[in-house]
Design a protein around this motif. Structure first.
Motif, PDB file in Angstrom:
ATOM      1  N   ALA A 117      -3.503   1.609 -10.606  1.00 43.54           N
ATOM      2  CA  ALA A 117      -4.894   1.168 -10.463  1.00 43.54           C
ATOM      3  C   ALA A 117      -4.922  -0.328 -10.208  1.00 43.54           C
ATOM      4  O   ALA A 117      -4.188  -1.096 -10.842  1.00 43.54           O
ATOM      5  CB  ALA A 117      -5.677   1.502 -11.742  1.00 43.54           C
ATOM      6  N   GLY A 118      -5.766  -0.754  -9.268  1.00 42.78           N
ATOM      7  CA  GLY A 118      -5.904  -2.181  -8.996  1.00 42.78           C
ATOM      8  C   GLY A 118      -5.867  -2.505  -7.515  1.00 42.78           C
ATOM      9  O   GLY A 118      -6.436  -1.767  -6.696  1.00 42.78           O
ATOM     10  N   ASP A 119      -5.169  -3.558  -7.161  1.00 47.39           N
ATOM     11  CA  ASP A 119      -5.180  -4.110  -5.807  1.00 47.39           C
ATOM     12  C   ASP A 119      -4.267  -3.310  -4.872  1.00 47.39           C
ATOM     13  O   ASP A 119      -3.291  -3.831  -4.323  1.00 47.39           O
ATOM     14  CB  ASP A 119      -4.745  -5.583  -5.872  1.00 47.39           C
ATOM     15  N   ILE A 120      -4.585  -2.037  -4.679  1.00 50.85           N
ATOM     16  CA  ILE A 120      -3.776  -1.153  -3.841  1.00 50.85           C
ATOM     17  C   ILE A 120      -4.580   0.093  -3.530  1.00 50.85           C
ATOM     18  O   ILE A 120      -5.468   0.483  -4.298  1.00 50.85           O
ATOM     19  CB  ILE A 120      -2.456  -0.773  -4.557  1.00 50.85           C
ATOM     20  N   ASP A 121      -4.305   0.710  -2.362  1.00 49.06           N
ATOM     21  CA  ASP A 121      -4.951   1.976  -2.036  1.00 49.06           C
ATOM     22  C   ASP A 121      -3.894   3.051  -1.843  1.00 49.06           C
ATOM     23  O   ASP A 121      -2.688   2.782  -1.921  1.00 49.06           O
ATOM     24  CB  ASP A 121      -5.849   1.843  -0.795  1.00 49.06           C
ATOM     25  N   ALA A 122      -4.328   4.283  -1.606  1.00 51.54           N
ATOM     26  CA  ALA A 122      -3.403   5.412  -1.524  1.00 51.54           C
ATOM     27  C   ALA A 122      -2.423   5.257  -0.366  1.00 51.54           C
ATOM     28  O   ALA A 122      -1.244   5.618  -0.492  1.00 51.54           O
ATOM     29  CB  ALA A 122      -4.196   6.717  -1.388  1.00 51.54           C
ATOM     30  N   ASP A 123      -2.879   4.724   0.760  1.00 48.13           N
ATOM     31  CA  ASP A 123      -1.988   4.563   1.911  1.00 48.13           C
ATOM     32  C   ASP A 123      -0.879   3.560   1.621  1.00 48.13           C
ATOM     33  O   ASP A 123       0.257   3.710   2.102  1.00 48.13           O
ATOM     34  CB  ASP A 123      -2.795   4.108   3.131  1.00 48.13           C
ATOM     35  N   GLU A 124      -1.184   2.527   0.867  1.00 45.60           N
ATOM     36  CA  GLU A 124      -0.171   1.538   0.499  1.00 45.60           C
ATOM     37  C   GLU A 124       0.761   2.077  -0.573  1.00 45.60           C
ATOM     38  O   GLU A 124       1.965   1.760  -0.594  1.00 45.60           O
ATOM     39  CB  GLU A 124      -0.846   0.263  -0.018  1.00 45.60           C
TER      40      GLU A 124
END
Length: 346
Positions: free
Chosen positions: A213-220
């Motif tokens: 959780a935080g500064d990231i999305d699923a693609d990353e």
């Protein structure tokens, strides 16, 4: 944060509740069976990295209560790549914090760290998922640490002792009757082999959920998850989950007197449907009832016993519906000066 952790415990252990939409959770599954959840939040360049294992004290073998919690401690004792004691030091040197906890239904490990250090903690956590080293040299002193923890948090706490006795009566032969930290005699008798067998049986990617959780999305997150966790084979010694024993209504009463306690209190505890029960409407009803009865100042208990009769100094209600089996609903009253528990019981 407390709300997020409660949601994650439920999500990771039991599925995809409606609350997932609130946190915009994006799940996917690796080829080895490991579930992965990304919760994007760009407010700061930090992340919380968590691995939740779908195992806890309910999986402690009969007569070996506490082994799930002891293993949690041993998970910091090193691998071939990360020596004993270095896990926490590495995280701290990189500006992060970390911890772990064991419950009845799950065990979780987490790190809070800068986004550019995410791969570091992913390596550390994935490494100990399958490469933990066991030795008597590390096991014996850590078992003593857990025994001291029980002494401090349970044996020296009248409230904790009462809770143990209450749960034993409430749940009977159900695994929830056992304390997560273990019964004193059974904890003292645990061996390194007990912990190693538990690790082999329950720790693996197909019995775990990775949450970032935080500064990231699923693609990353997906390529990183595949890099660090995707190569770990499924559990090499899977254990089939045993169904919970049928729960029968139990009516009982416990009276406890302790020389360190000078406060009269009364508590009623009920085994009730959880959010995983077939009757989910009942679970939501108990969540509402918790507020109706127990809300500070405005709850019915507060208005009756504190504002009204003035027979209590505290009045509250609590509902714990985050359980694999049944949940618990409780009502607690702390008597005002000079008021006996019998008055509150009526």
């Amino acid at each position: 944060m407390r709300r997020l952790f409660a949601f994650l415990a439920f999500f990771c252990a039991f599925g995809h509740p409606a609350g997932a939409a609130v946190f915009d959770a994006r799940p996917f599954t690796l080829d080895n069976g490991m579930r992965v959840v990304a919760i994007e939040n760009r407010r700061a360049p930090v992340v919380t990295h968590m691995v939740w294992y779908k195992t806890g004290s309910t999986d402690d073998p009969f007569g070996k209560s506490g082994v799930a919690h002891v293993l949690e401690h041993l998970m910091f004792k090193g691998t071939a790549a990360v020596p004993d004691g270095e896990f926490s030091k590495i995280v701290a040197r990189n500006g992060g914090t970390e911890n772990a906890f064991t419950s009845r239904d799950y065990t979780a490990y987490y790190q809070n760290i800068a986004r550019d250090r995410l791969e570091l903690v992913m390596f550390l956590e994935s490494d100990r998922m399958r490469n933990l080293r066991f030795s008597e040299q590390s096991f014996a002193p850590e078992l003593e640490v857990v025994k001291e923890e029980r002494l401090m948090r349970t044996e020296n706490s009248p409230a904790a002792l009462l809770a143990e006795r209450r749960d034993s009566l409430l749940w009977g032969e159900h695994p929830y009757a056992r304390p997560v930290i273990g019964w004193k005699k059974e904890l003292a008798a645990l061996t390194m082999e007990d912990a190693e067998r538990f690790y082999d049986a329950h720790y693996g990617p197909d019995n775990a959920v990775l949450v970032v959780a935080g500064d990231i999305d699923a693609d990353e997150l997906k390529p990183l998850a595949e890099k660090y966790y995707g190569a770990i084979p499924p559990n090499r010694a899977p254990v089939e989950k045993k169904p919970f024993p049928t729960s029968y209504p139990v009516t009982g009463k416990i009276e406890m007197h302790h020389p360190q306690v000078h406060l009269n209190s009364v508590q009623r505890v009920y085994a009730v449907p959880s959010y995983l029960s077939k009757d989910k409407r009942a679970a939501f009803a108990f969540a509402v009832l918790e507020e109706v009865l127990g809300a500070y100042h405005s709850g019915k208990l507060h208005r009756r016993f504190i504002d009204g009769t003035k027979t209590a100094r505290y009045a509250g209600a609590s509902y714990d519906g985050f359980a694999a089996d049944r949940g618990v609903f409780s009502i607690a009253l702390h008597a005002a000066d000079g008021v006996s528990p019998a008055v509150l019981e009526r």
